[in-house]
Design a protein around this motif. Sequence first.
Motif, mmCIF file in Angstrom:
data_model
loop_
_atom_site.group_PDB
_atom_site.id
_atom_site.type_symbol
_atom_site.label_atom_id
_atom_site.label_comp_id
_atom_site.label_asym_id
_atom_site.label_seq_id
_atom_site.Cartn_x
_atom_site.Cartn_y
_atom_site.Cartn_z
ATOM 1 N N LEU A 125 25.042 29.217 -56.009
ATOM 2 C CA LEU A 125 25.865 28.133 -56.544
ATOM 3 C C LEU A 125 25.001 26.988 -57.063
ATOM 4 N N MET A 126 23.794 26.869 -56.473
ATOM 5 C CA MET A 126 22.876 25.814 -56.898
ATOM 6 C C MET A 126 21.975 26.280 -58.048
ATOM 7 N N GLY A 127 22.215 27.486 -58.540
ATOM 8 C CA GLY A 127 21.472 27.976 -59.687
ATOM 9 C C GLY A 127 20.328 28.904 -59.368
ATOM 10 N N ASN A 128 20.098 29.186 -58.071
ATOM 11 C CA ASN A 128 19.010 30.095 -57.677
ATOM 12 C C ASN A 128 19.558 31.518 -57.611
ATOM 13 N N LYS A 129 19.242 32.315 -58.613
ATOM 14 C CA LYS A 129 19.768 33.681 -58.700
ATOM 15 C C LYS A 129 18.819 34.717 -58.103
ATOM 16 N N GLU A 130 17.798 34.263 -57.392
ATOM 17 C CA GLU A 130 16.769 35.184 -56.879
ATOM 18 C C GLU A 130 17.324 36.129 -55.821
ATOM 19 N N HIS A 131 18.203 35.609 -54.961
ATOM 20 C CA HIS A 131 18.699 36.410 -53.836
ATOM 21 C C HIS A 131 20.058 37.022 -54.168
ATOM 22 N N LYS A 132 20.065 38.316 -54.397
ATOM 23 C CA LYS A 132 21.291 39.036 -54.705
ATOM 24 C C LYS A 132 22.037 39.381 -53.415
#
Length: 462
Positions: A433-440
């Motif tokens: 939600l904060m824009g960090n898409k690293e952790h799927k």
Amino acid sequence: MDRFFKLKQNGTNVRTEILAGITTFMTMAYILAVNPDVLTAFGKTGMEWYPVFLATALAAGIFTIAMGFFVNFPVALAPGMGLNAYFATVIISSNGTITWQMALTAVFISGIIFILLTITRVRQMLLVAVPDSLKHAITVGIGLFITIVGLKNSGLMSIAVETVGDVPAGTFTPLLSFESVIQMGSLHNPDVQLVLVGLFLISLLMVMKVKGSILYGILGTTLVAILMGHVDLTNISSSQTPWIPDFTALEFGAFDFAGILNVGIVSVILTFTFVEMFDTFGTLVGTANRAGLMKDKEQGRKRVGKAMLVDAFAVSGGAMLGTSTTTAFVESSSGIAMGGRTGLTAIATGVCFLLALFLAPVIALIPGSATAAALIIVGLLMIQSIREIDFHDMVVAIPAFLTIVLMPLTYSIANGISFGIVAFVLLALVAQLMGNKEHKIHWLMWILAVLIILRYALLGGE
């Protein structure tokens, strides 16, 4: 043999494979002494030492040979550390509600689930769903759990429940209300002295890089115990531990399906299933990589898939024989280091376990303090996975930390895994939600998290 096991193709020969198999046996033979002590919990679970010993040796022998024969894989199986401690803890903590027959039924059902998950390939999908950080954290947490079991069994650690002032015992009170929660046992206690001897011997042998350090340490500690007069040598002629295996003593198929339905220990079954799933995956893939069997990725995956199926049958088969979860042993890497590359290594190991059936009287002499020292060292070996966790990334660090500390401190493997999964899903969601898409977040993780939340909401901490 060369054609069946493809010895030349794998750059090995019969002599090397047999020596590798014996090496694997020497490094994991401690389970023959440790598993009966853990499952019986020195008389607290209701199980008897000799039937558990028989089940341990038979399960290890039969299913290790099956692994070698059907998969041509140099990996040995035996009742796993961690899950055997959980097995005993479930019985003891239930205060008589859950019997050892019910616990064996739970293990048997978990094996059936494994077979279905493996055949349908869902098992492989679940392994992708759970992040690596949690897989490593589970291993570390179980290692600490095993260490505490060893410390308690030896008397080196004791738990006090005395309170300060007029606070009634058994009520919820702040931590500081207790005089001491955990304290060291008396060094004048012979059991404590023996576990210290065992720790020193095993540690010394490991530093010297002696193959079979744990087994030799156990035997050395037993010798010291005999010299101290702490072992009753008259038991060597006891009819309860005969030289010729008495298979009539085996608790074969001692299940209680009706009882397990009445008690409703679904969470126990799921815990056996969940923990074994990751433990087996890590062991099989790790040993396959070390043996160079994953160079051809497609063939490597197929072989690991077959090995998982044998492992799944071993879970239910071991339960039928009367022992906790039978699984692939990471100690198999010792035989691989000696040059073992094919199933002939596993068959040699399995034959050694079957021959060990004739050594029950000798193994019965081993004091609990000697096996407790082995438990502590096994805990050390398992927590080495902690270096694979990135503690600088809070999204994975916090769930991993909760998994690691809650297992030993709440005395529950299930609690550690549950809190770790839920924490990861929530924190990874916030990060996204904060824009960090690293952790799927795999869709199966959402399902697991919801089931866990419902479990605690409906059952609390039970």
